[in-house]
Design an enzyme around this catalytic site. Structure first.
Site, PDB file in Angstrom:
ATOM      1  N   MET A  25       2.269 -11.608  11.752  1.00 58.27           N
ATOM      2  CA  MET A  25       2.212 -10.240  11.215  1.00 58.27           C
ATOM      3  C   MET A  25       0.921 -10.037  10.413  1.00 58.27           C
ATOM      4  O   MET A  25       0.112 -10.943  10.268  1.00 58.27           O
ATOM      5  CB  MET A  25       3.415  -9.990  10.315  1.00 58.27           C
ATOM      6  N   GLU A  77      -0.796  -9.394  14.979  1.00 56.11           N
ATOM      7  CA  GLU A  77      -0.138  -8.273  15.694  1.00 56.11           C
ATOM      8  C   GLU A  77      -1.055  -7.045  15.821  1.00 56.11           C
ATOM      9  O   GLU A  77      -0.924  -6.246  16.734  1.00 56.11           O
ATOM     10  CB  GLU A  77       1.158  -7.882  14.982  1.00 56.11           C
ATOM     11  N   THR A  99       2.882  -8.011  -0.769  1.00 58.84           N
ATOM     12  CA  THR A  99       2.955  -7.829   0.679  1.00 58.84           C
ATOM     13  C   THR A  99       2.459  -9.091   1.337  1.00 58.84           C
ATOM     14  O   THR A  99       1.437  -9.658   0.922  1.00 58.84           O
ATOM     15  CB  THR A  99       2.126  -6.638   1.218  1.00 58.84           C
ATOM     16  N   GLU A 139       0.811  -1.228   0.000  1.00 51.04           N
ATOM     17  CA  GLU A 139       0.000   0.000   0.000  1.00 51.04           C
ATOM     18  C   GLU A 139       0.845   1.281   0.000  1.00 51.04           C
ATOM     19  O   GLU A 139       0.482   2.262  -0.651  1.00 51.04           O
ATOM     20  CB  GLU A 139      -0.984   0.029   1.187  1.00 51.04           C
ATOM     21  N   ASP A 170       1.050  -9.171   3.963  1.00 49.57           N
ATOM     22  CA  ASP A 170      -0.231  -8.828   4.607  1.00 49.57           C
ATOM     23  C   ASP A 170      -1.421  -9.139   3.696  1.00 49.57           C
ATOM     24  O   ASP A 170      -2.541  -9.263   4.168  1.00 49.57           O
ATOM     25  CB  ASP A 170      -0.260  -7.334   4.962  1.00 49.57           C
TER      26      ASP A 170
HETATM   27  O1  F6P Z   1       3.821  -4.882   5.784  1.00 49.89           O
HETATM   28  C1  F6P Z   1       4.540  -6.044   5.958  1.00 49.89           C
HETATM   29  C2  F6P Z   1       4.955  -6.221   7.391  1.00 49.89           C
HETATM   30  O2  F6P Z   1       5.628  -7.464   7.490  1.00 49.89           O
HETATM   31  C3  F6P Z   1       3.816  -6.135   8.410  1.00 49.89           C
HETATM   32  O3  F6P Z   1       3.080  -7.317   8.512  1.00 49.89           O
HETATM   33  C4  F6P Z   1       4.565  -5.767   9.654  1.00 49.89           C
HETATM   34  O4  F6P Z   1       3.767  -5.058  10.555  1.00 49.89           O
HETATM   35  C5  F6P Z   1       5.671  -4.882   9.135  1.00 49.89           C
HETATM   36  O5  F6P Z   1       5.853  -5.207   7.782  1.00 49.89           O
HETATM   37  C6  F6P Z   1       6.987  -5.048   9.858  1.00 49.89           C
HETATM   38  O6  F6P Z   1       7.881  -4.158   9.318  1.00 49.89           O
HETATM   39  P1  F6P Z   1       9.435  -4.130   9.630  1.00 49.89           P
HETATM   40  O7  F6P Z   1      10.070  -5.270   8.904  1.00 49.89           O
HETATM   41  O8  F6P Z   1       9.862  -2.812   9.086  1.00 49.89           O
HETATM   42  O9  F6P Z   1       9.564  -4.236  11.098  1.00 49.89           O
END
Ligand code: F6P
Length: 344
Positions: A169, A222, A125, A102, A127
């Protein structure tokens, strides 16, 4: 034609497959390809190099991204966005393929809408929350990792008669929690889409025990909403350039495990899967998805269909306006959560 390709946001397995697909299809048309390093950060810094055949050789099955990734937002300052436009000209680019979620695609949308920059998108992603596509690159590999983990945790939880709370996540969408939980036989799932409660969970764990199941596997996203656990983003520390806080700082799995012990007297443990969900080799599904979407992105460029994203709808690869894809996030339908509840 000279195409710049970049990968932004959190990395996922399958990115290299997408980069390879973009490059291989481009080479067939005689296009040159440029590697824009570290997401939009590379366009800000002018960190752009030729992407050669040898660079994309042997990367299909490798996790991570040979381009590097970052969460740089060039729109945090209009001057940076201008620098990006200058670098686009300076490096002789004719188009950009932006591979991301996004945030990365949101930047692509703004560049296209506000500056008519010739850009196309590819959704990735873990997500899985980008609108307009049924699947994003990286999701299948992530849920496969979650499912493997749940399979392993089941045996130890059952041997020791414990509850194990597994944090996954997904930020504000529960795709990983719900699909991973369904596939891995979770006994309870907390997700951002539907508010859950510790009271309900504990009653459920106790009922299971009474019925002879002396262990429980609980999946918690999370970003889950749980009635008895206050959630204030302000307390979670610094935000990234897109305004996101680090949700792992909530420590949800540990809190839920402690509450199970306090409320039921059963022994409970917690496991945070974290970045393991973004590692390893991409699954077959992600390799093929990344390949199909990467190839389609080059077709979009060839047809000068800028401002569009390659997407998967059903089993068809289609073109979706970036503006539509980034108009909000795609959350899980409540019906799917209800289906998962059948197995609680
Ligand atoms: O957007 C992908 C993601 O893995 C999310 O699920 C998670 O909240 C975030 O990135 C974690 O980001 P980082 O690797 O920057 O801690």
């Amino acid at each position: 034609m000279r195409i710049g390709v970049l990968t932004g946001g959190g990395d996922v397995p399958g990115l290299n497959a997408a980069i390879r697909a973009v490059a291989r299809r481009s080479f067939i048309y005689g296009y040159e390809v440029r590697a824009i390093k570290n997401g939009w950060g590379g366009l800000v810094e002018g960190n752009i190099v030729p992407l050669t055949r040898s660079m994309i050789s042997g990367i299909l099955h490798v996790g991570g991204t040979i381009l590097g990734a970052s969460r740089t937002n060039p729109f945090r300052d209009k001057a940076l966005a201008r620098i990006c436009l200058d670098h686009f000209q300076e490096f002789g680019l004719d188009a950009i393929v932006a591979i991301g979620g996004e945030d990365t695609l949101g930047v692509a949308t703004r560049f296209y809408e506000e500056y008519e920059l010739p850009v196309v998108g590819v959704p990735k992603t873990m997500d899985n929350d980008v609108r307009g596509t049924d699947y994003c690159i990286g999701f299948d590999t992530a849920v496969t990792t979650v499912t493997d983990a749940l399979d392993k945790l089941h045996t130890t939880a059952s041997a020791h008669h414990r509850a194990i709370v597994v944090e996954v996540m997904g930020r504000h969408a529960g795709w990983v929690a719900i699909i991973g939980g369904l596939a891995g036989g979770a006994d309870y799932i907390f997700t951002p889409e539907v508010e859950g409660s510790l009271e309900d969970l504990c009653e459920h764990v106790q009922n299971r025990w009474r019925q002879g199941s002396t262990f429980s596997i609980i999946v918690v996203s999370e970003g889950a909403r749980i009635k008895e656990i206050a959630y204030s983003e302000e307390e979670l520390g610094a935000r990234d350039e897109f305004g996101h806080v680090r949700l792992d700082r909530r420590g949800l799995a540990e809190t839920v495990a402690k509450e199970i012990e306090r409320r039921t007297g059963f022994e409970a443990r917690s496991v945070v899967l974290g970045h393991l969900q973004r590692g390893g080799s991409p699954t077959v599904f992600d390799r093929v998805l990344a390949t199909r979407l990467g190839v389609h992105a080059v077709e979009l460029v060839k047809d000068k269909q800028f401002g569009y994203m390659a997407a998967l709808q059903g089993n068809k690869v289609v073109s979706v306006p970036l503006k539509e894809a980034t108009s909000g996030i795609k959350t899980v339908d409540v019906e799917l959560y209800e289906l998962a509840r059948t197995f609680f």
